[in-house]
Design an enzyme around this catalytic site. Structure first.
Site, mmCIF file in Angstrom:
data_model
loop_
_atom_site.group_PDB
_atom_site.id
_atom_site.type_symbol
_atom_site.label_atom_id
_atom_site.label_comp_id
_atom_site.label_asym_id
_atom_site.label_seq_id
_atom_site.Cartn_x
_atom_site.Cartn_y
_atom_site.Cartn_z
ATOM 1 N N ALA A 68 0.719 -1.318 -0.179
ATOM 2 C CA ALA A 68 -0.125 -0.032 0.019
ATOM 3 C C ALA A 68 0.738 1.184 -0.064
ATOM 4 C CB ALA A 68 -0.851 -0.196 1.325
ATOM 5 N N GLY A 111 0.856 -5.086 1.229
ATOM 6 C CA GLY A 111 -0.385 -5.089 0.319
ATOM 7 C C GLY A 111 -0.009 -5.762 -1.045
ATOM 8 N N GLU A 114 -0.084 -9.534 -0.104
ATOM 9 C CA GLU A 114 -1.165 -9.916 0.106
ATOM 10 C C GLU A 114 -2.243 -10.000 -1.175
ATOM 11 O OE1 GLU A 114 -1.200 -6.845 3.189
ATOM 12 O OE2 GLU A 114 -2.451 -8.326 4.170
ATOM 13 N N GLU A 134 5.349 -4.857 7.320
ATOM 14 C CA GLU A 134 4.302 -3.745 7.807
ATOM 15 C C GLU A 134 5.053 -3.493 9.305
ATOM 16 O OE1 GLU A 134 3.049 -6.168 6.035
ATOM 17 O OE2 GLU A 134 1.253 -5.166 4.833
HETATM 18 C C1 HXC Z 1 5.110 4.355 -1.083
HETATM 19 C C2 HXC Z 1 7.148 3.573 -2.296
HETATM 20 C C3 HXC Z 1 6.430 2.225 -1.530
HETATM 21 C C4 HXC Z 1 5.363 2.198 -0.938
HETATM 22 C C5 HXC Z 1 8.487 1.917 -2.498
HETATM 23 N N1 HXC Z 1 8.135 3.085 -2.691
HETATM 24 N N2 HXC Z 1 7.598 1.496 -1.976
HETATM 25 N N3 HXC Z 1 6.100 4.603 -1.918
HETATM 26 N N4 HXC Z 1 4.611 3.244 -0.639
HETATM 27 N N5 HXC Z 1 4.926 0.925 -0.288
HETATM 28 C C6 HXC Z 1 8.786 4.255 -3.541
HETATM 29 C C7 HXC Z 1 10.108 4.899 -2.784
HETATM 30 O O1 HXC Z 1 9.403 5.798 -1.928
HETATM 31 C C8 HXC Z 1 10.870 5.524 -3.770
HETATM 32 O O2 HXC Z 1 10.269 6.668 -4.312
HETATM 33 C C9 HXC Z 1 10.528 4.555 -4.881
HETATM 34 O O3 HXC Z 1 9.588 3.881 -4.719
HETATM 35 C C10 HXC Z 1 11.684 3.518 -5.020
HETATM 36 O O4 HXC Z 1 11.764 2.712 -3.776
HETATM 37 P P1 HXC Z 1 13.384 2.683 -2.915
HETATM 38 O O5 HXC Z 1 13.033 2.533 -1.659
HETATM 39 O O6 HXC Z 1 14.157 3.980 -3.523
HETATM 40 O O7 HXC Z 1 13.917 1.689 -3.828
HETATM 41 P P2 HXC Z 1 14.895 0.351 -3.319
HETATM 42 O O8 HXC Z 1 15.964 1.046 -2.615
HETATM 43 O O9 HXC Z 1 15.162 -0.533 -4.430
HETATM 44 O O10 HXC Z 1 13.962 -0.313 -2.133
HETATM 45 C C11 HXC Z 1 12.703 -1.110 -2.652
HETATM 46 C C12 HXC Z 1 12.060 -1.690 -1.441
HETATM 47 C C13 HXC Z 1 11.728 -0.466 -0.480
HETATM 48 C C14 HXC Z 1 12.796 -2.679 -0.515
HETATM 49 C C15 HXC Z 1 10.786 -2.103 -1.920
HETATM 50 O O11 HXC Z 1 11.148 0.600 -1.477
HETATM 51 C C16 HXC Z 1 10.668 -0.766 0.160
HETATM 52 O O12 HXC Z 1 11.037 -1.183 1.679
HETATM 53 N N6 HXC Z 1 9.209 -0.317 0.296
HETATM 54 C C17 HXC Z 1 8.185 -0.371 1.310
HETATM 55 C C18 HXC Z 1 7.987 -1.790 1.530
HETATM 56 C C19 HXC Z 1 6.779 -1.739 2.474
HETATM 57 O O13 HXC Z 1 7.062 -1.269 3.625
HETATM 58 N N7 HXC Z 1 5.541 -2.272 2.307
HETATM 59 C C20 HXC Z 1 4.375 -2.308 2.949
HETATM 60 C C21 HXC Z 1 3.572 -1.336 3.030
HETATM 61 S S1 HXC Z 1 2.156 -1.190 4.055
HETATM 62 P P3 HXC Z 1 11.069 8.145 -4.345
HETATM 63 O O14 HXC Z 1 10.078 9.211 -4.478
HETATM 64 O O15 HXC Z 1 11.804 8.368 -3.200
HETATM 65 O O16 HXC Z 1 11.897 7.811 -5.581
HETATM 66 C C22 HXC Z 1 1.202 -2.273 3.463
HETATM 67 C C23 HXC Z 1 -0.140 -2.513 4.123
HETATM 68 C C24 HXC Z 1 -1.194 -3.215 3.331
HETATM 69 O O17 HXC Z 1 1.323 -2.659 2.502
HETATM 70 C C25 HXC Z 1 -2.649 -3.184 3.879
HETATM 71 C C26 HXC Z 1 -3.393 -2.150 3.441
HETATM 72 C C27 HXC Z 1 -4.794 -2.049 3.978
#
Ligand code: HXC
Length: 260
Positions: A68, A111, A114, A134
């Site tokens: 998400a 997400g 999921e 998360e």
């Molecule tokens: C918003 C995101 C994002 C996310 C990546 N980006 N994941 N933006 N939401 N979930 C964006 C980054 O901010 C960045 O934008 C660009 O994508 C590239 O990501 P980087 O981090 O620079 O790339 P990298 O270093 O290669 O790392 C990749 C990664 C990391 C390991 C996937 O991005 C990461 O950990 N992302 C978050 C993963 C996460 O926590 N997901 C769970 C979310 S909670 P900019 O603008 O800086 O270039 C969830 C809840 C679900 O999903 C339930 C819903 C009801």
């Protein structure tokens, strides 16, 4: 929106298969509200389309979806989160009758993981990574991950992934039963489309009853699930396609399905 009119998706019909690609590569396909709304719109259109017998859901090369959208969620209050009820997206996704196949390249996190878990079949590329990170950002899975991952791979492995946020490779995901098969990156989409085409060549009502029966195994106690299966099995005898399928077998010819 007309089909094809999406900001964060690419959609395409391939024969009798609907192909939906999440396309927000600059954010690793993070699922913001606009993207989930577009996804539901595209998937529900294909689900209602009688010429479409299966749906392939994919992402881009680096990510299926990295979860998400954290930017969008970061400042949400409890009451906003409650009112928005983002989890209801997954109820609607799960209500799709058409078989769904996820073709996962790169990150399937939070997400995104999921969403893959909610698909009927998951194929992964060799470079795919699955995780529910998360807890690392101060929340927990909210699209069924704590429930579906346990059922997919068992409590011990699900606990390890969900409590630590550890990502697993496509090979681990395959060995643990989260994905049906791993394919080289350049063969993944073809493999998913081939399976979808095979499914779409069968009788839609019959395939949809089979899907509903399997999904009941996730939702119901064993006894109820067995009774549900039995009722659906008996219902197949009310279709013309059951008559056609069995008659064609006995006549040693290919069946001609009419979805009736
Ligand atoms: C918003 C995101 C994002 C996310 C990546 N980006 N994941 N933006 N939401 N979930 C964006 C980054 O901010 C960045 O934008 C660009 O994508 C590239 O990501 P980087 O981090 O620079 O790339 P990298 O270093 O290669 O790392 C990749 C990664 C990391 C390991 C996937 O991005 C990461 O950990 N992302 C978050 C993963 C996460 O926590 N997901 C769970 C979310 S909670 P900019 O603008 O800086 O270039 C969830 C809840 C679900 O999903 C339930 C819903 C009801």
């Amino acid at each position: 929106a007309a089909p094809g009119d999406y900001s964060n998706l690419q959609v395409e019909v391939r024969g009798n298969v609907g192909l939906v690609a999440i396309h927000r590569p600059a954010a690793l396909n993070a699922l913001n509200d606009e993207t989930t709304a577009e996804l539901l719109d595209a998937l529900q259109r294909y689900d209602r389309d009688s010429t479409i017998g299966a749906i392939v859901l994919t992402g881009t090369d680096r990510a299926f979806a990295a979860g998400a959208d954290i930017k969008e969620m970061a400042n949400r209050s409890f009451s906003q989160a409650r009112r928005r009820d983002a989890g209801s997206f997954m109820d609607l996704f799960f209500a799709l009758r058409s078989p769904t196949i996820a073709a996962v390249r790169g990150y399937a996190l939070g997400g995104g993981c999921e969403l893959a878990l909610a698909c009927d079949i998951v194929y992964a590329a060799e470079d795919a990574q699955f995780g529910l990170p998360e807890v690392q950002i101060g929340t927990i899975p909210g699209w069924g991950g704590t429930q579906r991952l346990v059922r997919a791979i068992g409590k011990a492995r699900a606990m390890e992934m969900i409590l630590s946020g550890r990502r697993i490779s496509s090979r681990e995901a395959e060995a643990w039963g989260l994905v049906a098969a791993v394919h080289p990156e350049d063969k993944l989409l073809t493999a998913a489309l081939d399976t979808a085409t095979k499914i779409a060549s069968l009788s839609q009502p019959i395939v949809q009853m089979a899907k509903a029966a399997v999904n009941a195994a996730y939702e119901m106690p064993l006894r109820s699930g067995v009774l549900y299966e039995r009722a659906l099995f008996q219902s197949t005898f009310a279709t013309q396609d059951q008559k056609e399928g069995m008659t064609a077998f006995l006549d040693k010819r290919e069946p001609k399905w009419t979805n009736a």
